[in-house]
Design a protein around this motif. Structure first.
Motif, PDB file in Angstrom:
ATOM      1  N   LEU A 140      22.063   8.123 -34.213  1.00  0.00           N
ATOM      2  CA  LEU A 140      22.911   9.105 -34.898  1.00  0.00           C
ATOM      3  C   LEU A 140      22.512   9.270 -36.361  1.00  0.00           C
ATOM      4  N   ASP A 141      22.136   8.188 -37.013  1.00  0.00           N
ATOM      5  CA  ASP A 141      21.697   8.294 -38.410  1.00  0.00           C
ATOM      6  C   ASP A 141      20.426   9.114 -38.524  1.00  0.00           C
ATOM      7  N   LEU A 142      19.509   8.944 -37.571  1.00  0.00           N
ATOM      8  CA  LEU A 142      18.236   9.654 -37.641  1.00  0.00           C
ATOM      9  C   LEU A 142      18.392  11.149 -37.360  1.00  0.00           C
ATOM     10  N   ILE A 143      19.252  11.497 -36.411  1.00  0.00           N
ATOM     11  CA  ILE A 143      19.353  12.925 -36.072  1.00  0.00           C
ATOM     12  C   ILE A 143      20.218  13.672 -37.074  1.00  0.00           C
ATOM     13  N   GLY A 144      21.095  12.942 -37.798  1.00  0.00           N
ATOM     14  CA  GLY A 144      21.857  13.470 -38.918  1.00  0.00           C
ATOM     15  C   GLY A 144      22.072  14.963 -38.925  1.00  0.00           C
ATOM     16  N   ASP A 145      21.328  15.662 -39.811  1.00  0.00           N
ATOM     17  CA  ASP A 145      21.516  17.102 -39.986  1.00  0.00           C
ATOM     18  C   ASP A 145      21.032  17.931 -38.803  1.00  0.00           C
ATOM     19  N   TRP A 146      20.331  17.310 -37.850  1.00  0.00           N
ATOM     20  CA  TRP A 146      19.957  18.052 -36.640  1.00  0.00           C
ATOM     21  C   TRP A 146      21.179  18.525 -35.870  1.00  0.00           C
ATOM     22  N   ARG A 147      22.300  17.846 -36.061  1.00  0.00           N
ATOM     23  CA  ARG A 147      23.519  18.250 -35.350  1.00  0.00           C
ATOM     24  C   ARG A 147      23.960  19.652 -35.751  1.00  0.00           C
ATOM     25  N   GLU A 148      23.529  20.090 -36.944  1.00  0.00           N
ATOM     26  CA  GLU A 148      23.881  21.439 -37.386  1.00  0.00           C
ATOM     27  C   GLU A 148      23.269  22.510 -36.490  1.00  0.00           C
ATOM     28  N   ALA A 149      22.166  22.160 -35.803  1.00  0.00           N
ATOM     29  CA  ALA A 149      21.532  23.102 -34.873  1.00  0.00           C
ATOM     30  C   ALA A 149      22.243  23.139 -33.525  1.00  0.00           C
ATOM     31  N   GLN A 150      23.291  22.326 -33.370  1.00  0.00           N
ATOM     32  CA  GLN A 150      24.110  22.263 -32.162  1.00  0.00           C
ATOM     33  C   GLN A 150      23.292  21.981 -30.901  1.00  0.00           C
ATOM     34  N   PRO A 151      22.538  20.882 -30.887  1.00  0.00           N
ATOM     35  CA  PRO A 151      21.773  20.560 -29.677  1.00  0.00           C
ATOM     36  C   PRO A 151      22.686  20.320 -28.485  1.00  0.00           C
ATOM     37  N   SER A 152      22.214  20.750 -27.327  1.00  0.00           N
ATOM     38  CA  SER A 152      23.004  20.588 -26.107  1.00  0.00           C
ATOM     39  C   SER A 152      22.961  19.157 -25.581  1.00  0.00           C
ATOM     40  N   GLY A 153      21.981  18.376 -26.024  1.00  0.00           N
ATOM     41  CA  GLY A 153      21.880  16.998 -25.573  1.00  0.00           C
ATOM     42  C   GLY A 153      20.569  16.388 -26.005  1.00  0.00           C
ATOM     43  N   MET A 187      27.788  24.233 -28.518  1.00  0.00           N
ATOM     44  CA  MET A 187      26.417  23.746 -28.352  1.00  0.00           C
ATOM     45  C   MET A 187      25.485  24.897 -27.964  1.00  0.00           C
ATOM     46  N   ASP A 188      24.243  24.812 -28.433  1.00  0.00           N
ATOM     47  CA  ASP A 188      23.242  25.821 -28.132  1.00  0.00           C
ATOM     48  C   ASP A 188      22.354  25.291 -27.003  1.00  0.00           C
ATOM     49  N   PRO A 189      22.404  25.897 -25.806  1.00  0.00           N
ATOM     50  CA  PRO A 189      21.622  25.377 -24.675  1.00  0.00           C
ATOM     51  C   PRO A 189      20.122  25.449 -24.884  1.00  0.00           C
ATOM     52  N   SER A 190      19.660  26.227 -25.868  1.00  0.00           N
ATOM     53  CA  SER A 190      18.218  26.317 -26.124  1.00  0.00           C
ATOM     54  C   SER A 190      17.717  25.197 -27.031  1.00  0.00           C
ATOM     55  N   VAL A 191      18.627  24.407 -27.599  1.00  0.00           N
ATOM     56  CA  VAL A 191      18.260  23.345 -28.538  1.00  0.00           C
ATOM     57  C   VAL A 191      18.505  21.985 -27.887  1.00  0.00           C
ATOM     58  N   SER A 192      17.544  21.091 -27.975  1.00  0.00           N
ATOM     59  CA  SER A 192      17.685  19.744 -27.432  1.00  0.00           C
ATOM     60  C   SER A 192      16.867  18.766 -28.253  1.00  0.00           C
ATOM     61  N   ILE A 193      17.112  17.488 -28.022  1.00  0.00           N
ATOM     62  CA  ILE A 193      16.406  16.412 -28.718  1.00  0.00           C
ATOM     63  C   ILE A 193      15.641  15.603 -27.687  1.00  0.00           C
ATOM     64  N   PHE A 194      14.350  15.419 -27.927  1.00  0.00           N
ATOM     65  CA  PHE A 194      13.514  14.581 -27.087  1.00  0.00           C
ATOM     66  C   PHE A 194      13.217  13.291 -27.845  1.00  0.00           C
ATOM     67  N   GLY A 195      13.094  12.183 -27.115  1.00  0.00           N
ATOM     68  CA  GLY A 195      12.773  10.922 -27.779  1.00  0.00           C
ATOM     69  C   GLY A 195      11.953   9.985 -26.919  1.00  0.00           C
ATOM     70  N   ASP A 196      10.966   9.347 -27.551  1.00  0.00           N
ATOM     71  CA  ASP A 196      10.168   8.294 -26.940  1.00  0.00           C
ATOM     72  C   ASP A 196      10.476   7.029 -27.730  1.00  0.00           C
ATOM     73  N   TRP A 197      11.279   6.127 -27.137  1.00  0.00           N
ATOM     74  CA  TRP A 197      11.803   4.969 -27.857  1.00  0.00           C
ATOM     75  C   TRP A 197      11.259   3.705 -27.219  1.00  0.00           C
ATOM     76  N   GLY A 198      10.209   3.180 -27.804  1.00  0.00           N
ATOM     77  CA  GLY A 198       9.567   2.001 -27.260  1.00  0.00           C
ATOM     78  C   GLY A 198       9.972   0.729 -27.965  1.00  0.00           C
ATOM     79  N   THR A 199       9.215  -0.334 -27.705  1.00  0.00           N
ATOM     80  CA  THR A 199       9.500  -1.632 -28.312  1.00  0.00           C
ATOM     81  C   THR A 199       9.252  -1.616 -29.809  1.00  0.00           C
TER      82      THR A 199
END
Length: 310
Positions: A47-60, A1-13
């Motif tokens: 997981l379906d939405l982040i799909g190919d983002w996993r290639e960037a090895q997000p830390s979380g 995992m790359d500690p400089s890469v992460s995913i942010f999300g605002d998940w509302g109704t």
């Protein structure tokens, strides 16, 4: 995992916004369904939405909003007010999705100025973000309003969220538009006009919020008798509801009538006009920028600076 890469999300109704971030830059954005519109599990949707983002090895990933509610992915217990960024950080719910660490921000609870229970999810992150974007808000006592489906009038004291009052203005507008005779025959694509909004705002300012229920039917009567165009009628309805919210809020927060608006530009503008009609002054903060800044504050890296790439 790359500690400089992460995913942010605002998940509302009603919607989901995901951001892929590296260092101080937001590299990509993807939108998805809100928790009330899911056709599969929240985990599978994510997981379906982040799909190919996993290639960037997000830390979380770190998520705020209704994703942490009883109808969301996993329930994150409310933190009671007064609450600081540190209080929320201590209560973050940690789960995993296919090996990826996911942090869910808790919401807030309080006893509101009317003496009743009140809650928020997602807005607390925007509020903390607004404090980062305007550090002057961290000192002294301030009033912020977050307009939307459930508008939140929020008091901040020396960087702590001390309490708030909710008004379901956007939800009321949607219900009246979709399920009442007030908007009979108005097409789903018709937007409320600025002229209609000004008319509704002037009407509620003249008569006061106590007679809102009586003024609402004018939305229908003006179409039938005055040939009020559909766009003006929807603007009129919006002006009544937002104007009544601002007028009533002044009863409780009049000593703090310089208001920071945190939301989408169009809604900030409408609320700014309503508050000005009752003698207030406003400054505006973009809601998307605020949520990103707030997630930065609450993330494990706690790096509040970010840049969105064009």
């Amino acid at each position: 995992m790359d500690p400089s890469v992460s995913i942010f999300g605002d998940w509302g109704t009603s919607r989901l916004r995901l951001y892929l971030r590296q260092g101080k830059s937001v590299l990509d954005r993807r939108d998805g369904p809100g928790v009330s519109a899911l056709t599969q599990s929240p985990e599978r949707t994510f997981l379906d939405l982040i799909g190919d983002w996993r290639e960037a090895q997000p830390s979380g990933a770190i998520l705020c909003g209704m994703v942490g509610s009883r109808i969301g992915w996993a329930e994150a217990a409310y933190a009671p007010c007064p609450a600081t960024a540190g209080d929320l950080r201590e209560r973050v719910l940690k789960i995993e999705a296919d090996g990826l660490p996911v942090s869910i921000i808790p919401g807030l609870s309080c006893i509101n100025p009317l003496g009743g229970p009140d809650v928020m999810r997602g807005e607390e992150t925007q509020i903390l973000g607004a404090l980062e974007l305007d550090p002057a808000l961290k000192q002294g006592r301030h009033l912020l309003v977050l307009p939307g489906t459930h508008s939140k009038w929020t008091v901040v004291q020396d960087g702590a969220i001390t309490g708030f009052l909710t008004a379901p203005v956007g939800e009321t507008f949607a219900l009246l538009r979709q399920h009442s005779t007030l908007a009979a025959g108005v097409g789903a694509d018709v937007q409320g006009s600025p002229e209609g909004f000004a008319m509704g705002l002037a009407r509620i300012t003249e008569k006061g919020p106590a007679v809102l229920s009586h003024l609402l039917f004018e939305t229908r009567a003006r179409q039938l008798l005055d040939a009020l165009p559909a766009a003006d009628a929807m603007g009129f309805l919006s002006g009544l509801l937002i104007g009544a919210d601002a007028a009533a809020a002044r009863q409780w927060f009049g000593d703090l009538w310089r208001v920071t608006l945190v939301g989408a530009p169009a809604l900030n503008d409408f609320y700014g006009r309503a508050i000005a009609a009752h003698g207030g002054r406003t400054v505006a903060v973009d809601g998307d920028s605020a949520v990103l800044a707030g997630l930065s504050v609450l993330s494990p890296q706690n790096n509040s600076e970010f840049h969105v790439l064009a």
